[in-house]
Design a protein around this motif. Structure first.
Motif, PDB file in Angstrom:
ATOM      1  N   TYR A 106       0.860  -1.103   0.079  1.00  0.00           N
ATOM      2  CA  TYR A 106      -0.193  -0.036  -0.111  1.00  0.00           C
ATOM      3  C   TYR A 106       0.836   1.238   0.001  1.00  0.00           C
ATOM      4  O   TYR A 106       1.824   1.011   0.651  1.00  0.00           O
ATOM      5  N   ARG A 107       0.302   2.251  -0.653  1.00  0.00           N
ATOM      6  CA  ARG A 107       1.170   3.505  -0.864  1.00  0.00           C
ATOM      7  C   ARG A 107       0.410   4.685  -0.339  1.00  0.00           C
ATOM      8  O   ARG A 107      -0.916   4.564  -0.949  1.00  0.00           O
ATOM      9  N   LEU A 108       0.759   5.558   0.177  1.00  0.00           N
ATOM     10  CA  LEU A 108       0.049   6.586   1.130  1.00  0.00           C
ATOM     11  C   LEU A 108      -0.309   7.474  -0.361  1.00  0.00           C
ATOM     12  O   LEU A 108       0.210   7.607  -1.092  1.00  0.00           O
ATOM     13  N   GLY A 109      -1.889   8.389   0.017  1.00  0.00           N
ATOM     14  CA  GLY A 109      -2.370   8.778  -0.787  1.00  0.00           C
ATOM     15  C   GLY A 109      -3.073  10.407  -0.155  1.00  0.00           C
ATOM     16  O   GLY A 109      -3.116  10.278   1.009  1.00  0.00           O
ATOM     17  N   ILE A 147      -3.217  13.704   4.872  1.00  0.00           N
ATOM     18  CA  ILE A 147      -2.476  14.141   3.960  1.00  0.00           C
ATOM     19  C   ILE A 147      -3.313  14.904   2.797  1.00  0.00           C
ATOM     20  O   ILE A 147      -4.285  14.366   2.474  1.00  0.00           O
ATOM     21  N   ASP A 148      -2.885  16.120   2.393  1.00  0.00           N
ATOM     22  CA  ASP A 148      -3.720  16.896   1.892  1.00  0.00           C
ATOM     23  C   ASP A 148      -3.843  16.772   0.497  1.00  0.00           C
ATOM     24  O   ASP A 148      -3.017  15.778  -0.036  1.00  0.00           O
ATOM     25  N   SER A 149      -4.115  17.617  -0.539  1.00  0.00           N
ATOM     26  CA  SER A 149      -4.514  17.144  -1.886  1.00  0.00           C
ATOM     27  C   SER A 149      -3.135  17.355  -2.722  1.00  0.00           C
ATOM     28  O   SER A 149      -3.054  16.815  -3.701  1.00  0.00           O
ATOM     29  N   ASN A 150      -2.202  18.022  -1.894  1.00  0.00           N
ATOM     30  CA  ASN A 150      -0.954  18.155  -2.652  1.00  0.00           C
ATOM     31  C   ASN A 150       0.069  16.821  -2.186  1.00  0.00           C
ATOM     32  O   ASN A 150       1.273  16.768  -2.632  1.00  0.00           O
ATOM     33  N   GLY A 151      -0.383  15.973  -1.374  1.00  0.00           N
ATOM     34  CA  GLY A 151       0.197  14.899  -0.799  1.00  0.00           C
ATOM     35  C   GLY A 151       1.185  15.391   0.129  1.00  0.00           C
ATOM     36  O   GLY A 151       2.139  14.512   0.705  1.00  0.00           O
ATOM     37  N   ASP A 152       1.071  16.453   0.926  1.00  0.00           N
ATOM     38  CA  ASP A 152       1.875  16.875   2.240  1.00  0.00           C
ATOM     39  C   ASP A 152       1.160  16.756   3.443  1.00  0.00           C
ATOM     40  O   ASP A 152      -0.223  16.832   3.518  1.00  0.00           O
ATOM     41  N   VAL A 153       2.031  16.529   4.300  1.00  0.00           N
ATOM     42  CA  VAL A 153       1.697  16.729   6.117  1.00  0.00           C
ATOM     43  C   VAL A 153       2.373  17.688   6.743  1.00  0.00           C
ATOM     44  O   VAL A 153       3.735  17.863   6.522  1.00  0.00           O
ATOM     45  N   GLN A 154       1.898  18.634   7.363  1.00  0.00           N
ATOM     46  CA  GLN A 154       2.503  19.479   8.262  1.00  0.00           C
ATOM     47  C   GLN A 154       2.549  19.058   9.738  1.00  0.00           C
ATOM     48  O   GLN A 154       1.530  18.431  10.482  1.00  0.00           O
ATOM     49  N   GLY A 159       7.939  20.827   9.724  1.00  0.00           N
ATOM     50  CA  GLY A 159       7.250  21.510   8.706  1.00  0.00           C
ATOM     51  C   GLY A 159       6.324  20.688   7.716  1.00  0.00           C
ATOM     52  O   GLY A 159       5.971  19.769   8.040  1.00  0.00           O
ATOM     53  N   ARG A 160       6.397  21.255   6.336  1.00  0.00           N
ATOM     54  CA  ARG A 160       5.620  20.541   5.454  1.00  0.00           C
ATOM     55  C   ARG A 160       6.608  19.344   4.518  1.00  0.00           C
ATOM     56  O   ARG A 160       7.607  19.737   4.357  1.00  0.00           O
ATOM     57  N   ILE A 161       5.917  18.061   5.023  1.00  0.00           N
ATOM     58  CA  ILE A 161       6.768  17.128   4.161  1.00  0.00           C
ATOM     59  C   ILE A 161       5.885  16.292   3.301  1.00  0.00           C
ATOM     60  O   ILE A 161       4.773  16.153   3.741  1.00  0.00           O
ATOM     61  N   HIS A 162       6.454  15.974   2.217  1.00  0.00           N
ATOM     62  CA  HIS A 162       5.912  15.276   1.109  1.00  0.00           C
ATOM     63  C   HIS A 162       5.624  13.735   1.529  1.00  0.00           C
ATOM     64  O   HIS A 162       6.793  12.911   1.670  1.00  0.00           O
ATOM     65  N   LEU A 163       4.530  12.935   1.590  1.00  0.00           N
ATOM     66  CA  LEU A 163       4.510  11.536   2.030  1.00  0.00           C
ATOM     67  C   LEU A 163       3.437  10.696   1.123  1.00  0.00           C
ATOM     68  O   LEU A 163       3.171   9.578   1.222  1.00  0.00           O
ATOM     69  N   LEU A 168       4.475   3.050   3.728  1.00  0.00           N
ATOM     70  CA  LEU A 168       4.338   3.231   5.128  1.00  0.00           C
ATOM     71  C   LEU A 168       5.707   3.653   5.847  1.00  0.00           C
ATOM     72  O   LEU A 168       6.204   4.366   6.719  1.00  0.00           O
ATOM     73  N   ASP A 169       6.718   2.515   5.790  1.00  0.00           N
ATOM     74  CA  ASP A 169       7.975   2.215   6.201  1.00  0.00           C
ATOM     75  C   ASP A 169       8.936   3.651   5.605  1.00  0.00           C
ATOM     76  O   ASP A 169       9.669   4.117   6.445  1.00  0.00           O
ATOM     77  N   GLU A 170       8.673   4.076   4.259  1.00  0.00           N
ATOM     78  CA  GLU A 170       9.414   4.906   3.799  1.00  0.00           C
ATOM     79  C   GLU A 170       8.970   6.443   4.361  1.00  0.00           C
ATOM     80  O   GLU A 170       9.867   7.204   4.680  1.00  0.00           O
ATOM     81  N   ALA A 171       7.614   6.531   4.535  1.00  0.00           N
ATOM     82  CA  ALA A 171       7.326   7.743   5.501  1.00  0.00           C
ATOM     83  C   ALA A 171       8.035   7.898   6.839  1.00  0.00           C
ATOM     84  O   ALA A 171       8.324   8.854   7.155  1.00  0.00           O
ATOM     85  N   GLN A 172       7.807   6.755   7.464  1.00  0.00           N
ATOM     86  CA  GLN A 172       8.553   6.773   8.578  1.00  0.00           C
ATOM     87  C   GLN A 172      10.029   7.151   8.905  1.00  0.00           C
ATOM     88  O   GLN A 172      10.447   7.854   9.693  1.00  0.00           O
TER      89      GLN A 172
END
Length: 397
Positions: A106-109, A147-154, A159-163, A168-172
């Motif tokens: 599974y890949r985040l979206g 995760i917003d429409s741009n694929g980012d998380v604050q 700060g703003r990070i693209h996930l 999931l392990d790559e996001a961690q």
């Protein structure tokens, strides 16, 4: 005086002879009409295509050319085996591309909700917000970082990070890398609180149609049907339609299971539409000399044979049907050249063939009438005219 009487008698006799001649002529004309009408009995009637010589001789006749363009084939074991083989080839070509033995992780979206925990740093817990889960509606996201429409998380200190589009392990690992600039060897745990970025749509004859979210467990065909509440009683399991990126695939679930194919390897992807059609939409029309003209619907397995259709129509009418003239008309609804299949069902053994000949949606089963029935219908149409003619001849006498 005598000459006048003789002339009058002669005139009366000639008038009577004229009336008798008119009566005889009327009867003769009506008899000719009756005999000639027997050759053009009313109602539909199937005919064999004309021979090649007849086709060449009547090439200018539009009706003859149309009739000659419709092929007629006798139903036998060779034809049944050929049709089954052709159907299996088409099914294999369509479904083999759907089997996937190695599902991707599974890949985040956008829309996914993450629960991010940094151990030994309780001040970051407040970033998750207050505990309002008790008042949430089913459509509200779970508590966490969306995760917003741009694929980012604050996230605090990062700060703003693209996930988006990563595992999931790559996001961690990415969060640990960014937090290491602020904390010493941070311990970070990331989990998905709500899966909302990917979904499939299940429509039609299921108990709870609608979107089904895809989570970290691969969404198989059977899993999607199970989440939608399973099939209804009217579902046609043999002609399910899977639409993927504008391409439609027809899935025959009973036949795939009969061939021992692992249906669990059919994985659904984000945006797929699975439609379970109703058996009523795939019926065949039974008409002609049957006891109950009807639209025959397939069985729960989706299979409908010629004998099943005749059974739903109350079988052939033994008083009017010509069992030697049983036809199946196929392909008349999609604009192509129709095909006509003929079965001589005078012998009960022929019903073995009927039990193996599978019908397709919108097929037309037609049972022709026998010669006696057509003659009887001619009489029923001509008798009022004959009676009227005889009555008029008698009145004028």
């Amino acid at each position: 005086m005598m000459s006048f009487s003789a002339a009058r008698i002669k005139g009366v006799l000639s008038l009577n002879q004229g009336r008798s001649g008119t009566l005889l002529m009327t009867v003769a004309v009506l008899a000719c009409m009756l005999l000639s009408a027997c050759a053009v009995a009313p109602g539909m009637r199937m005919q064999k295509p004309p021979s090649i010589a007849a086709q060449n001789a009547s090439a200018s006749d539009e009706n003859a050319s149309v009739e000659a363009a419709v092929p007629m084939t006798d139903i036998n074991l060779a034809l049944i085996n050929k049709l089954r083989l052709d159907a299996a080839k088409v099914s294999d070509v369509q479904t083999q591309t759907l089997f996937d033995s190695s599902p991707a992780p599974y890949r985040l979206g956008p829309g996914d909700v993450l629960q991010i925990t940094v151990w030994d740093h309780p001040e970051l817990v407040t970033a998750l917000g207050g505990q309002t889960a008790a008042n949430n509606r089913p459509s509200d996201p779970a508590q966490g970082f969306v995760i917003d429409s741009n694929g980012d998380v604050q996230f605090p200190y990062v700060g703003r990070i693209h996930l988006a589009n990563i595992r999931l392990d790559e996001a961690q690992d990415s969060l640990i890398e960014h937090l290491s600039k602020v904390f010493v060897k941070p311990q970070v745990t990331v989990r998905i609180a709500s899966f909302r970025s990917k979904q499939v749509y299940v429509d039609g004859e299921v108990h709870t149609p609608g979107p089904q979210p895809i989570n970290d467990i691969p969404m198989t065909l059977l899993e999607a049907i199970s989440r939608a509440g399973g099939f209804t009683a009217a579902a046609d399991q043999s002609r399910m339609i899977l639409v993927r990126r504008g391409v439609s695939y027809t899935l025959d679930l009973p036949k795939m299971m009969d061939r021992r194919e692992n249906v669990a390897k059919i994985l659904l992807r984000d945006g797929d539409l699975l439609r379970v059609v109703s058996r009523d939409d795939n019926g065949s029309f039974v008409m002609g000399e049957v006891n109950k003209p009807v639209t025959a619907v397939p069985m729960k397995s989706g299979r409908l044979t010629l004998s099943d259709a005749l059974s739903q129509a109350g079988s052939l009418n033994t008083n009017s049907a010509d069992a030697a003239q049983l036809y199946v008309i196929r392909g008349s609804q999609n604009g192509g050249v129709p095909e006509v299949y003929h079965l001589d069902a005078r012998s009960p053994v022929a019903m073995i063939l009927a039990n193996q000949f599978e019908l397709q949606p919108k097929d037309i089963v037609y049972a022709d009438g026998n010669g006696l029935v057509r003659f009887s219908r001619v009489l029923s149409l001509l008798m009022p005219a004959i009676n009227a003619g005889l009555t008029a001849a008698i009145v004028t006498k």
